[in-house]
Design an enzyme around this catalytic site. Structure first.
Site, PDB file in Angstrom:
ATOM      1  N   GLN A  49      -5.033  -0.693  -4.631  1.00  0.00           N
ATOM      2  CA  GLN A  49      -5.696  -1.813  -5.307  1.00  0.00           C
ATOM      3  C   GLN A  49      -6.421  -1.363  -6.584  1.00  0.00           C
ATOM      4  O   GLN A  49      -6.383  -2.043  -7.604  1.00  0.00           O
ATOM      5  CB  GLN A  49      -6.680  -2.440  -4.320  1.00  0.00           C
ATOM      6  CG  GLN A  49      -7.403  -3.651  -4.858  1.00  0.00           C
ATOM      7  CD  GLN A  49      -8.203  -4.339  -3.772  1.00  0.00           C
ATOM      8  OE1 GLN A  49      -7.778  -4.395  -2.629  1.00  0.00           O
ATOM      9  NE2 GLN A  49      -9.367  -4.849  -4.112  1.00  0.00           N
ATOM     10  N   CYS A  86       0.838  -1.197   0.000  1.00  0.00           N
ATOM     11  CA  CYS A  86       0.000   0.000   0.000  1.00  0.00           C
ATOM     12  C   CYS A  86       0.878   1.255   0.000  1.00  0.00           C
ATOM     13  O   CYS A  86       1.749   1.400   0.848  1.00  0.00           O
ATOM     14  CB  CYS A  86      -0.893  -0.058   1.240  1.00  0.00           C
ATOM     15  SG  CYS A  86      -1.425   1.532   1.848  1.00  0.00           S
ATOM     16  N   GLU A  87       0.635   2.112  -0.973  1.00  0.00           N
ATOM     17  CA  GLU A  87       1.498   3.299  -1.097  1.00  0.00           C
ATOM     18  C   GLU A  87       1.213   4.346  -0.017  1.00  0.00           C
ATOM     19  O   GLU A  87       2.016   5.238   0.199  1.00  0.00           O
ATOM     20  CB  GLU A  87       1.361   3.920  -2.489  1.00  0.00           C
ATOM     21  CG  GLU A  87       0.024   4.579  -2.764  1.00  0.00           C
ATOM     22  CD  GLU A  87      -0.057   5.093  -4.196  1.00  0.00           C
ATOM     23  OE1 GLU A  87       0.715   4.654  -5.055  1.00  0.00           O
ATOM     24  OE2 GLU A  87      -0.925   5.949  -4.447  1.00  0.00           O
ATOM     25  N   HIS A  88       0.080   4.240   0.648  1.00  0.00           N
ATOM     26  CA  HIS A  88      -0.238   5.221   1.684  1.00  0.00           C
ATOM     27  C   HIS A  88       0.442   4.898   3.013  1.00  0.00           C
ATOM     28  O   HIS A  88       0.736   5.801   3.784  1.00  0.00           O
ATOM     29  CB  HIS A  88      -1.752   5.309   1.905  1.00  0.00           C
ATOM     30  CG  HIS A  88      -2.485   5.764   0.692  1.00  0.00           C
ATOM     31  ND1 HIS A  88      -3.699   5.240   0.294  1.00  0.00           N
ATOM     32  CD2 HIS A  88      -2.165   6.685  -0.241  1.00  0.00           C
ATOM     33  CE1 HIS A  88      -4.092   5.820  -0.816  1.00  0.00           C
ATOM     34  NE2 HIS A  88      -3.174   6.698  -1.176  1.00  0.00           N
ATOM     35  N   HIS A  89       0.648   3.614   3.293  1.00  0.00           N
ATOM     36  CA  HIS A  89       1.178   3.223   4.601  1.00  0.00           C
ATOM     37  C   HIS A  89       2.423   2.355   4.519  1.00  0.00           C
ATOM     38  O   HIS A  89       2.965   1.966   5.547  1.00  0.00           O
ATOM     39  CB  HIS A  89       0.104   2.495   5.410  1.00  0.00           C
ATOM     40  CG  HIS A  89      -1.134   3.303   5.602  1.00  0.00           C
ATOM     41  ND1 HIS A  89      -2.255   3.149   4.815  1.00  0.00           N
ATOM     42  CD2 HIS A  89      -1.413   4.313   6.464  1.00  0.00           C
ATOM     43  CE1 HIS A  89      -3.179   4.019   5.196  1.00  0.00           C
ATOM     44  NE2 HIS A  89      -2.689   4.738   6.181  1.00  0.00           N
ATOM     45  N   HIS A  97      -5.988  -5.772   3.586  1.00  0.00           N
ATOM     46  CA  HIS A  97      -4.962  -4.752   3.727  1.00  0.00           C
ATOM     47  C   HIS A  97      -4.458  -4.706   5.162  1.00  0.00           C
ATOM     48  O   HIS A  97      -5.238  -4.477   6.080  1.00  0.00           O
ATOM     49  CB  HIS A  97      -5.532  -3.390   3.324  1.00  0.00           C
ATOM     50  CG  HIS A  97      -5.860  -3.291   1.862  1.00  0.00           C
ATOM     51  ND1 HIS A  97      -5.266  -2.362   1.035  1.00  0.00           N
ATOM     52  CD2 HIS A  97      -6.678  -4.019   1.074  1.00  0.00           C
ATOM     53  CE1 HIS A  97      -5.733  -2.528  -0.206  1.00  0.00           C
ATOM     54  NE2 HIS A  97      -6.598  -3.510  -0.194  1.00  0.00           N
ATOM     55  N   CYS A 101      -2.821  -2.462   6.484  1.00  0.00           N
ATOM     56  CA  CYS A 101      -2.990  -1.118   7.068  1.00  0.00           C
ATOM     57  C   CYS A 101      -4.376  -0.961   7.688  1.00  0.00           C
ATOM     58  O   CYS A 101      -4.596  -0.045   8.479  1.00  0.00           O
ATOM     59  CB  CYS A 101      -2.716  -0.027   6.031  1.00  0.00           C
ATOM     60  SG  CYS A 101      -3.820  -0.033   4.617  1.00  0.00           S
TER      61      CYS A 101
HETATM   62 ZN    ZN Z   1      -2.875   1.631   3.458  1.00  0.00          ZN
END
Ligand code: ZN
Length: 188
Positions: A120, A79-82, A148, A150
């Site tokens: 995703q 996941c690119e956010h976390h 996920h 995250c």
């Molecule tokens: Zn995430």
């Protein structure tokens, strides 16, 4: 200093930030191991869809009006956010015009896009767009179900929740019957 050495020292800083001693026995070699594992986890950056999607022309008795589906393609992504993993299964389908590919290529395509920093929704879009562009397909679909980390180890802390996305192009979007047939095939 080489890029890898720089990265090792950045990782040591992260360990210190977490309250760790980067020189203790168990952590000494960890930056090296992390970098080595990232080379595999993120190897999708080194690949292009046109190298993967080598096709052949359907001739003679190969029917062109059929759904070609590869189900349950396991994948691992980040996941690119976390910067935390998400894993699950993708189902990839297309309806060819004149070009078809070896079925394993569909799995490799998912791998290529999953092994990057991702969300995703984008993996699904990239997979179907590559199929439409490089095969000139009539229709393409990529349905993904995944969990996920995250969401389970932080944030709302839901361990069982899975995310489902459905990227559809061409006939699967426009023709209700094709879409229903695809969904029935995936469910079986
Ligand atoms: Zn995430």
């Amino acid at each position: 200093m080489s890029d890898e050495k720089k990265m090792e020292s950045s990782l040591r800083e992260i360990f210190s930030f977490l309250g760790e001693d980067p020189d203790r026995e168990g952590l000494k070699e960890t930056p090296k191991r992390m970098i080595k594992s990232w080379k595999r986890i993120f190897e999708g950056y080194n690949k292009k869809p046109e190298d993967l999607l080598t096709f052949f022309y359907a001739e003679g008795d190969i029917p062109k009006e059929q759904i070609i589906l590869l189900k349950d393609i396991e994948f691992f992504s980040t996941c690119e956010h976390h910067f935390l993993p998400f894993t699950g299964k993708a189902h990839v389908a297309y309806i060819p015009t004149d070009r078809i590919i070896g079925i394993s290529k569909l799995a490799r395509l998912v791998e290529m896009y999953a092994r990057r920093l991702q969300i995703q929704e984008r993996i699904g879009n990239q997979v179907v767009d590559a199929i439409m562009t490089h095969l000139g397909a009539k229709a393409a679909a990529c349905i993904i179900e995944s969990k996920h980390l995250c969401m389970s180890c932080r944030g709302v802390e839901k361990h069982e929740a899975s995310m489902v996305t459905s990227a559809l192009r061409g006939g699967f979007l426009e023709d209700y019957r094709s879409r229903m047939e695809l969904l029935a095939l995936i469910k079986d």
